[in-house]
Design a protein around this motif. Structure first.
Motif, short mmCIF file in Angstrom:
data_model
loop_
_atom_site.label_atom_id
_atom_site.label_comp_id
_atom_site.label_asym_id
_atom_site.label_seq_id
_atom_site.Cartn_x
_atom_site.Cartn_y
_atom_site.Cartn_z
N LYS A 1404 93.83 -170.84 52.97
CA LYS A 1404 95.23 -171.26 52.94
C LYS A 1404 96.02 -170.31 53.84
O LYS A 1404 95.61 -169.15 54.06
CB LYS A 1404 95.80 -171.20 51.52
N PRO A 1405 97.14 -170.75 54.36
CA PRO A 1405 97.91 -169.87 55.25
C PRO A 1405 98.36 -168.61 54.51
O PRO A 1405 98.61 -168.61 53.31
CB PRO A 1405 99.11 -170.74 55.64
N THR A 1406 98.47 -167.55 55.31
CA THR A 1406 98.95 -166.28 54.76
C THR A 1406 100.41 -166.41 54.39
O THR A 1406 101.22 -166.97 55.16
CB THR A 1406 98.76 -165.16 55.80
N THR A 1407 100.77 -165.89 53.23
CA THR A 1407 102.16 -165.99 52.77
C THR A 1407 102.88 -164.65 52.83
O THR A 1407 104.10 -164.60 52.66
CB THR A 1407 102.19 -166.49 51.32
N GLY A 1408 102.16 -163.53 53.07
CA GLY A 1408 102.82 -162.23 53.11
C GLY A 1408 101.80 -161.12 53.13
O GLY A 1408 100.59 -161.35 53.20
N TYR A 1409 102.32 -159.91 53.00
CA TYR A 1409 101.46 -158.72 53.03
C TYR A 1409 101.95 -157.74 51.98
O TYR A 1409 103.11 -157.75 51.57
CB TYR A 1409 101.50 -158.05 54.42
N ILE A 1410 101.02 -156.85 51.61
CA ILE A 1410 101.37 -155.66 50.85
C ILE A 1410 100.73 -154.47 51.54
O ILE A 1410 99.77 -154.61 52.33
CB ILE A 1410 100.89 -155.74 49.40
N ILE A 1411 101.27 -153.30 51.27
CA ILE A 1411 100.72 -152.06 51.82
C ILE A 1411 100.28 -151.20 50.66
O ILE A 1411 101.02 -151.02 49.69
CB ILE A 1411 101.78 -151.31 52.66
N GLU A 1412 99.03 -150.71 50.72
CA GLU A 1412 98.51 -149.78 49.76
C GLU A 1412 98.47 -148.39 50.37
O GLU A 1412 98.25 -148.23 51.56
CB GLU A 1412 97.11 -150.19 49.29
N ALA A 1413 98.68 -147.39 49.54
CA ALA A 1413 98.68 -145.99 50.01
C ALA A 1413 97.77 -145.17 49.13
O ALA A 1413 97.61 -145.44 47.94
CB ALA A 1413 100.10 -145.42 50.00
N ARG A 1414 97.15 -144.11 49.74
CA ARG A 1414 96.34 -143.18 48.97
C ARG A 1414 96.77 -141.78 49.36
O ARG A 1414 96.46 -141.32 50.47
CB ARG A 1414 94.86 -143.38 49.26
N PRO A 1415 97.55 -141.11 48.50
CA PRO A 1415 97.94 -139.73 48.83
C PRO A 1415 96.75 -138.80 48.69
O PRO A 1415 95.85 -139.04 47.89
CB PRO A 1415 99.03 -139.44 47.81
N SER A 1416 96.80 -137.76 49.41
CA SER A 1416 95.67 -136.82 49.40
C SER A 1416 95.53 -136.10 48.07
O SER A 1416 94.44 -135.66 47.73
CB SER A 1416 95.84 -135.80 50.54
N ASP A 1417 96.60 -135.98 47.33
CA ASP A 1417 96.49 -135.29 46.05
C ASP A 1417 96.06 -136.21 44.91
O ASP A 1417 95.91 -135.78 43.79
CB ASP A 1417 97.82 -134.63 45.68
N GLU A 1418 95.86 -137.47 45.15
CA GLU A 1418 95.44 -138.42 44.11
C GLU A 1418 94.06 -138.98 44.38
O GLU A 1418 93.21 -139.00 43.51
CB GLU A 1418 96.44 -139.57 43.99
N GLY A 1419 93.90 -139.48 45.58
CA GLY A 1419 92.60 -140.05 45.92
C GLY A 1419 92.40 -141.47 45.47
O GLY A 1419 91.32 -142.00 45.60
N LEU A 1420 93.42 -142.12 44.92
CA LEU A 1420 93.31 -143.50 44.45
C LEU A 1420 94.27 -144.38 45.22
O LEU A 1420 95.43 -144.00 45.45
CB LEU A 1420 93.60 -143.60 42.96
N TRP A 1421 93.77 -145.56 45.57
CA TRP A 1421 94.64 -146.52 46.24
C TRP A 1421 95.56 -147.16 45.23
O TRP A 1421 95.17 -147.48 44.13
CB TRP A 1421 93.81 -147.61 46.94
N ASP A 1422 96.80 -147.38 45.67
CA ASP A 1422 97.76 -148.09 44.82
C ASP A 1422 98.73 -148.83 45.71
O ASP A 1422 98.94 -148.49 46.87
CB ASP A 1422 98.50 -147.12 43.91
#
Length: 1691
Positions: A1404-1422
């Motif tokens: 299906k056509p793309t409807t949008g985007y999100i950005i995930e970040a991983r800070p160096s002090d956490e190590g987990l994507w969110d």
């Protein structure tokens, strides 16, 4: 002889002459002188003579007499008839009655006695004359005899002597006389019908004494029966004693010393006077003793209770009536026994003997016959232990009338001392006991010894102890003890011990050998029941173990088979099995009761549990008992339900009461729910009933409500006795029938009319009506009389009535009727309750005709000088068919008898008289004629003048008050001027005030009247009246209206309506009514009068039913009318309480309304039973106590004793959930007067309202005021739903719904999730506890791409409830976009710019985007930024949104309808470093260090000065956790973020899947100290967009096997993870705190060793491997710190 003769005179005589002799004749005379000729013509006519002469005749008066006189004559001549009466010429023109026909016939109409005489008919003509004479006799009915006298006959009291004067016989000899009589105003009837005409007197015999008679006599001749003589004066014959005895004598034994005697009066014709009462005499039957007499002084009382008689004795009873003349004949004797009594002497010569150890034999002789007092029904043998006199054993023995009686009592206790006695009994009860004799049953073998036990158990010996048998059955002479090796009888050894020995030491045993040891007691009859047990030598017995594996089979309604595996026997045999159970309501909180015990079956593995209740839930558990004691309880069995069975018992306390004329009210106590024996929904009651007096089919009614306590059986016959029974039933079948109860429907009005109603007109004003009685089955009570309803058809709107009292008179003479009027007549019977059904169709009968009344409204509308036109209307009382009218008139000045008379037809209404004299007064008379003759004339005067005018209105119109009554008044007036034309009539009009219209009362009031009685007015009503006069010209004006005149008051026309009488207390009733209609008050209502009396035919207690053999005599048992008591009530009231009534009596209540004139008719009688009333007050002191989450216990006190109004039968408990009463109200009924109850199966943690009412046999009392109570909390139900959103490859949001049933205060939730397959060889289970109910979501950030997870959520109140679980798979979703390409991050002075290119869009056509970040002090994507438009290929983030000094990696995820796609390759790490703030400069740090040093020195110096009063806590160089709670508690908004990162675990080196050793835990970040000031309004160093402070709530995470992991050596600073800066929803949710919530004290961690204080946050990591979950428990240490939602720290 020659016909022609020449006479000497010269004439010629022709005899006889014939017609042929006619001709010309010439007479020639010759003499000497000459000859002369004379000529003559001879004409010959036929002679005139009468050929049909009149004949003597006799005619009846009033008819037409015909006298013939037919003559023949020569046709050439005419003839003339003349009639003479007694030689006097008759002039036909002088009378209209006399007519002479052309043929000479004389007709005389309306003949009368004046027409009697000799009539001569003369015929005169030229042909000769002739005459004939005849006698006319006019006969008529004989005149009535004169001077009729009636005198009593002194020689014979039942005859009367009549004498009279012979009357005129009507010109016809009297053939005979007839004598009629009227007895007591009854219709006339012929008594003597053929008396000799020569008699002028007769003696009338066959009369009845004490009755009044009138006589009349008439004569009969050939015309018919003449008129009756005038009636004699009423003559009463003297009284005589009644000539017949009372009839239908019925006697029935009422008690053992009384007999109720009932009778009916003698036939009315035999009363011979007014009955004054009755004499009852009685004596012993068959004996010549003297009579005893009782005088009943009221003729209305037709019963007598003869008392003080001898028990069970036959009496001869007679009844006679008496009047004023004396006592009449006695009836034939009736024989009746008094009821049986109880014997008054015991059996004689009683001997008792013990036959064996359980049987006693009795020998005795009967009591003397004269002391039995009834029919000997048998004997009762009695025995009771000396020490327990209340436990009497009774054996009934049938009577044996030959020789000595004998009998035995068996199954007695062995070797027990008994008192024995014998009594004789009859149907009423038991006689006295014989003198008690003391006797002991014989000895027998004893029972088993008790409490066999073992002590001092050694290898070769042991001690055996026991207790004496409970059932010694004699004198214990010793004990027998034996032992043998288990299973080897040949090794048996035995010893006999004295009776004082209760223990014995057995020696010489083999060690570790199992022995069977038996002990028995011994009496003279031998050794008793053996008690045995097994035991191993050298092994002391122990408590047994619990049975197990309980299996239930063979479930029936009353038993079940319980199979089990015996538990450990405790090294000895099992002596008893005990089965306990939960009955009905099951649960951990319910009580266990002992159901069954089995002894002496040590090897049992299956038991049958008897005596269970059908259709009841059970759960069983067991324990086993050996010589040491009872085992623990087994685990409960499964729940079973016994099968259904029919009810075992009938409803109790069945009573019946009269409800109405056609219904009975049956009441009972319903079965308690424990006796339903089946599904409660199928339980009901079946009522059967049948008539007692007739063979009739049994009818049934079904009541399907199991809680119903009463039923009204409808559609019964009135005044009929019924028997009724009731049974309970369920789906399986019906239970037993209850005892028969009897009830009688109430007396009612007759349901059928009298039969054979016939009517006969006996005169023009009288109709004789006869009828037959109402069929007995339809009488519905005692017929008190008959009512005749009659009205003139098409004339009267409402029928009139005439009442005939008594049930014996069945004829009535209606008199005073209108003549020749067709009447509709109906007859009905009535009882004391009211009128029955009138006969239908109505009998139609017309009175005989009579002479009519005068015509009315005679006027002269046209008056001329010589003519007058007269107009009239038919008579108002035609009295027959009008045949014509007669108008007679004369000059007023002429002779009174000289009238000119004209007759006209019946349809003519006017006549014109002519040839009158001008200006003269004439008198006109108008009369009408029927078949019975001319009626009374109406006379009027008229003046032949043309000067006339309308009359003046009457004047001086008044209504004298002295002539005013309640329904009539007298109107007087003075006539005004007649206007030269006489007034013909007056018209009166009446108007009812205030708003009534003028109504014409009469328009035919005589012209001569000056007053008129106005009738048919309403009492106590104001009227005005006016009058007008009418003459020939027309009406006058109305007179002036009278003054308002008010009729007087009259008694109220109607009684109070809707009279309702209900029991109020046990000795009072409440009478309620509605006032009569206003229009029926007839005056000023002063009040009401209540009449009440006791009815004697329903006596006894509330549960007794009385049988009466003679229903027709029931009325005789009612109290006379004079026994009514009276109370007055105010007119303002509509209720009144009658007090001080007798209990258990039926009362009859009537009501009237009254004013100053008198009372209204009485209302319909209402019956009420006194003695039963519903409780007046509610239960008191209600207490509601909570027992559990589903039970409340209620206690209360009964209503006050003086308000209970009888025995309390039970209580009704109404309970409902607070605020939703209509939907949740339930009722629990207690059919026992207990004052405590448990309400079960309630909703947890719910407030309930409770009301209680008491009830007795009369009904329910009032409810108490609501009391409240709340059930305890319980575990909640599962969450209502479980949902997932924002599912990426590593994160998702999980949310759930609040439980449908909270069952308490929700304390929080537990979320557990785990992968369905191991991740990197590790099965990890994460458990998160969330405090509070406000947050029902969680952010999960540590998922593995494409892995399916199982999520389970539970709610918690006081305990966790059931789980709700669901599976979810981490992204990317199938059909989602591919990863974006060419990720590039560029840094500027103000921010970071992320760029990318679009990848594969997916299905299906793309409807949008999100950005995930991983800070160096956490190590987990969110998720970092959401909802980026699909057209965007770059996004810029300000540096102020990032944490300073932290390096970030970014990746982009495309979104379409299928979900989140594959993330892009991560960007290169980018630092968010900016210029250092001032507080990081060296000079600031130096100043702070010096300040701190000075502060430390001051503190140390102060401590030294206090002598080291406070100790320091020493700790190791390692870091420890101070009471750290490891459960995560999430209380703030937003999704809680959890991480499960395997990179923090060193699996290879430290993780052991089984029982491996744990590595020492690493120092926790909790060892660092920080305060609330450490957290500012920054998120990862970025300032929030809103200026609100961030509120913290504690967060706890339970950790499984957390200490099995190695942690990294250094902990990073500022471990911030959740970066939701692009979505305000997230960080706004952090600030959505509940208002007024007090934040917990921040957790505080301390570290002993010197270390830099940095703000760290507790980890949110749990791990698990290979099953078992380890969740540390404990409470947070005071001052400990919990991380903020959305933040995380290292582990």
């Amino acid at each position: 002889m020659p016909r022609f003769i020449l006479l000497e005179s010269g004439g010629l005589q022709i005899t006889p002459v014939f017609l042929q002799d006619a001709g010309n004749y010439t007479c020639c005379a010759v003499n000497s002188e000459g000859a002369l000729n004379a000529f003559v013509m001879l004409t010959v006519w036929n002679r005139t003579f009468i050929v049909h002469p009149p004949e003597n005749s006799t005619v009846i008066k009033g008819t037409t007499a015909t006298l013939r006189c037919e003559a023949t004559h020569d046709p050439r001549i005419s003839i003339r008839y003349l009639w003479k009466k007694d030689s006097v010429m008759i002039n036909p023109s002088s009378s209209s009655r006399i007519t002479v026909e052309k043929d000479g016939t004389l007709l005389i109409s309306q003949t009368w006695s004046g027409d009697i005489g000799d009539y001569t008919c003369e015929v005169i003509s030229f042909g000769g004359n002739d005459s004939r004479m005849a006698r006319l006799e006019v006969i008529e009915l004989p005149h009535p005899p004169q001077n009729l006298l009636a005198t009593l006959n002194s020689s014979y009291s039942r005859s009367v002597m009549l004498s009279w004067v012979r009357p005129f016989d009507g010109n016809s000899p009297v053939l005979y006389y007839m004598v009629e009589l009227s007895e007591n105003n009854s219709p006339w009837k012929v008594h003597l019908s053929n008396l000799d005409p020569k008699m002028t007197g007769v003696t009338v015999s066959g009369l009845t004494p004490a009755r009044t008679y009138q006589f009349r006599v008439c004569a009969v001749n050939q015309v018919g029966k003449g008129q009756y003589s005038s009636e004699t004066s009423r003559l009463m014959l003297p009284e005589e004693p009644p000539s017949a005895p009372p009839k239908n004598i019925v006697a029935s034994g009422r008690t053992n010393q009384s007999i109720m005697v009932q009778w009916q009066p003698p036939p009315e014709s035999e009363h011979n006077g007014v009955l004054h009462g009755y004499i009852l005499r009685y004596r012993l039957a068959g004996l010549p003793g003297e009579y005893q007499y009782k005088n009943i002084t009221s003729a209305e009382i037709n019963y007598c209770l003869v008392k003080d008689l001898i028990i069970w004795t036959q009496y001869e009873i007679q009844v006679a009536s008496y009047n004023g003349a004396g006592l009449g004949a006695f009836s034939r004797p009736v024989i009746e026994y008094t009821l049986q009594g109880v014997p008054t002497a015991p059996p004689q010569n009683v001997q008792v003997e013990a036959v064996n150890s359980t049987t006693i034999q009795f020998l005795w002789n009967p009591p003397p016959q004269q002391f039995i007092n009834g029919i000997n029904q048998g004997y009762k043998l009695l025995a009771w232990p000396v020490d327990a006199p209340e436990t009497v054993t009774v054996v009934t023995i049938a009577p044996d009338f030959h020789g000595v009686h004998s009998g035995c009592i068996t199954n007695l206790k062995k070797y027990t001392t008994y008192y024995t006695s014998v009594l004789c009994f009859t149907t009423p009860g038991d006689g006295p006991r014989s003198t008690p004799q003391l006797l002991r049953t014989l000895e027998d073998k004893p029972g088993a010894v008790g409490h066999l036990s073992f002590t001092e158990i050694l290898d070769t010996s042991l001690k055996v102890s026991w207790q004496e048998p409970v059932e010694k059955n004699g004198i214990i002479t010793g004990y027998q003890i034996s032992w043998e090796v288990y299973g080897r009888n040949e090794s048996r050894l035995a010893r006999t011990l004295p009776n004082t020995t209760l223990e014995y030491k057995i020696t010489g045993l083999s060690s570790l050998t199992t022995y069977t040891i038996e002990v028995a007691a011994v009496t003279a009859k031998g050794s008793g029941w053996v008690t045995s047990s097994t035991i191993s030598s050298g092994v002391p017995p122990e408590l047994p173990g619990a049975p197990s594996n309980l299996v239930i089979s063979n479930i029936s309604p009353r038993s079940a088979t319980l199979q089990f595996r015996p538990g450990y026997d405790g090294k000895t045999s099992i002596s008893k099995w005990i089965v306990e159970g939960q009955v009905g309501v099951l649960g951990d909180e319910e009580e266990w009761v002992s159901l069954h015990e089995v002894e002496n079956e040590p090897d049992a593995q299956m038991l049958e549990v008897p005596n269970l209740t059908p259709y009841t839930h059970y759960r069983f558990r067991m324990r086993q008992v050996n010589v040491v004691g009872a085992s623990p309880l087994s685990q409960p069995s499964r729940v079973i339900q016994t099968l259904q069975a029919p009810p075992d018992v009938a409803p109790g306390s069945v009573t019946v009461r009269t409800a109405s004329e056609t219904s009975l009210w049956l009441r009972w106590v319903p079965l308690p729910d424990t006796q339903y024996n089946g599904n409660p929904e199928s339980v009901g009651y079946r009522i059967k009933f049948w008539r007692v007096d007739l063979p009739s089919p049994t009818l049934t009614k079904v009541v399907n409500d199991r809680l119903e306590r009463e039923y009204t059986v409808e559609d019964l016959e009135e005044w009929t006795e019924y028997e009724l029974q009731i049974q309970a039933f369920n789906a399986i079948g019906a239970g037993p029938w209850s005892e028969v109860v009897r009830g009688r429907t109430r007396e009612s009005v007759p349901s059928a009319p009298p039969e054979n109603v016939s009517a006969e007109a006996v005169s023009s004003t009288q109709i004789l009506l006869t009828w037959a009685a109402v069929p007995e089955s339809e009488q519905n009570g005692l017929i008190l009389g008959y009512k005749i309803l009659f009205k003139a058809k098409d004339v009267d709107s409402e029928p009139k009535s005439q009442i005939v009292r008594g049930n014996h008179t069945q004829s009535c003479l209606l008199s005073g009727l209108r003549k020749y009027m067709l009447y509709e007549i109906q007859v009905l019977a009535f009882t004391r309750i009211g009128d029955g059904v009138p006969s239908s169709p109505a009998v139609m009968e017309r009175t005989k005709d009579d002479a009519p009344g005068p015509p009315v409204r005679l006027v002269f509308p046209e008056v001329r000088l010589t003519s007058v036109r007269i107009v009239w209307q038919p008579p108002e009382e035609p009295n027959g068919i009008i045949l014509g009218y007669q108008i007679a008139y004369r000059l007023a000045s002429s002779s009174p008898n000289k009238f000119t008379t004209v007759e006209v037809g019946s349809t003519v209404r006017q006549f014109t008289a002519t040839d009158l004299t001008p200006e003269s007064a004439y008198i006109f008379r108008t009369s009408a004629k029927t078949r019975q003759g001319w009626g009374e004339p109406l006379e009027a005067t008229v003046i032949t003048t043309e000067k006339r005018e309308r009359p003046a209105p009457p004047r001086l119109v008044v209504t004298p008050q002295s002539d005013v009554s309640s329904r009539s008044l007298l109107l007087k007036w003075v006539p005004g001027s007649d206007g030269s034309s006489p007034i013909r009539y007056f018209t009166v009009q009446v108007r009812e005030l205030p708003n009534g219209a003028w109504q014409t009362y009469s328009s035919s009031i005589s012209h001569e009247a000056t007053s008129c009685i106005i009738e048919s007015l309403n009492p106590f009503t104001s009227y005005k009246l006016r009058v007008k006069a009418t003459n020939d010209i027309g009406d006058s004006d109305f007179s002036a209206e009278t003054e308002a005149v008010t009729t007087l008051q009259d008694v109220p026309g109607e009684p109070p309506s809707s009279v309702l009488v209900t029991p109020h207390t046990t000795s009072s009733v409440l009478v309620q009514w509605q006032p009569p209609k206003v229009e029926s008050l007839n005056g000023l209502l002063l009040g009401y009068r209540i009449y009440y009396r006791e009815l004697d035919y329903d006596t006894g207690s509330g549960t007794e039913s009385k049988t009466i053999q003679n229903p027709s005599a029931l009325r005789a048992e009612l109290t006379p009318q004079s026994s009514f008591k009276t109370v007055n009530s105010s007119s303002a009231l509509t209720t009144y309480e009658l007090t001080q009534l007798k209990k258990y009596k039926r009362y009859e209540v009537l009501m009237t309304a009254y004013n100053v004139i008198g009372e209204s008719p009485t209302s319909t009688p209402v019956e009420v039973f006194v003695g039963e009333a519903a409780p007046a007050l509610a239960p008191q002191n209600i207490q509601v106590n909570s027992l559990s989450a589903s039970q409340l216990e209620l206690t209360w006190d009964p209503p006050p004793a003086d308000s209970q109004n009888g025995n309390i039968q039970g209580y009704k408990i109404y309970y409902w959930e607070s605020d939703i009463q209509n939907d949740t109200e339930k009722v629990k009924v207690l059919f026992l007067p207990e004052t405590t109850v448990r309400l079960k199966n309630l909703t947890s943690h719910t407030r309930y309202m409770v009301c209680i009412s008491a009830f007795n046999a009369a009904g329910d009392g009032p409810r108490s005021s609501p009391s409240q109570g709340r059930t305890h909390q319980a575990a909640p139900s599962a969450p209502s739903f479980l949902a997932f959103s924002e599912i990426t490859c590593t994160t998702l949001n999980v949310s759930w719904g609040e439980p449908t049933a909270a069952n308490g205060v929700l304390q929080g939730y537990r979320v557990v999730y785990e992968p369905l397959a191991p991740v990197q060889g590790v099965s990890k289970v994460v458990t998160v506890d969330i405090k509070g109910n406000w947050q029902r979501w969680l952010k999960v950030r540590d998922l593995t791409k494409g892995m399916t997870y199982l999520f389970r959520v539970q709610a918690r109140t006081i305990a966790y409830g059931p789980e709700l679980q669901a599976n979810v798979t981490a992204g990317p979703a199938e059909g989602s976009p591919g990863s974006p390409q060419e990720i590039l991050v560029t840094k500027s002075a103000s921010g970071l710019t992320l760029q990318w290119t679009e990848g594969d869009s997916g299905e299906k056509p793309t409807t949008g985007y999100i950005i995930e970040a991983r800070p160096s002090d956490e190590g987990l994507w969110d998720m970092f930024v959401k909802d980026i438009p699909r057209s965007a290929t770059s996004y810029t983030v300000g540096l102020d949104k990032l944490k300073q000094g932290v390096t970030y990696e970014f990746r982009v995820v495309a979104v379409n309808e299928f979900g989140y796609g594959e993330p892009s390759v991560s960007s290169v790490p980018v630092s968010a470093q900016t210029e250092a703030p001032f507080y990081e400069e060296w000079w600031f740090l130096l100043v702070m260090a010096l300040s701190s040093l000075i502060l430390i020195l001051l503190v140390v110096f102060a401590l030294v000065l206090h002598g080291q009063s406070k100790k320091y806590k020493n700790c190791s160089t390692g870091k420890t956790i101070s009471n750290v709670e490891e459960s995560v508690t999430l209380d703030n908004g937003g999704f809680t973020a959890l991480e499960l990162n395997s990179r923090h675990l060193n699996i290879k080196s430290t993780f052991s899947k089984k029982n491996g050793t744990r590595s020492p835990p690493r120092p926790s970040p909790g060892g660092l100290h920080y305060s609330d000031e450490d957290i500012c309004n920054k998120y990862n160093g970025a300032v929030l967009s809103e200026g609100l402070g961030l509120n913290e709530k504690p967060l706890e995470v339970s950790e499984s096997e957390a200490t099995d992991s190695d942690y990294e050596d250094e902990l990073p600073k500022h471990s911030f993870v959740n970066h939701y800066m692009s979505d305000p929803t997230y960080y706004n949710s952090w600030k959505r705190q509940q208002k007024g919530v007090k934040h917990p004290t921040p957790y505080r961690y301390e570290e002993c060793a010197a270390s830099e204080a940095e703000p760290y946050f507790q980890t949110v990591i749990t791990t698990q491997s290979s099953g078992g979950v380890y969740t540390p428990t404990g409470q947070p240490a005071p001052g400990s710190r919990t991380p903020v939602t959305g933040f995380s720290s290292f582990v």
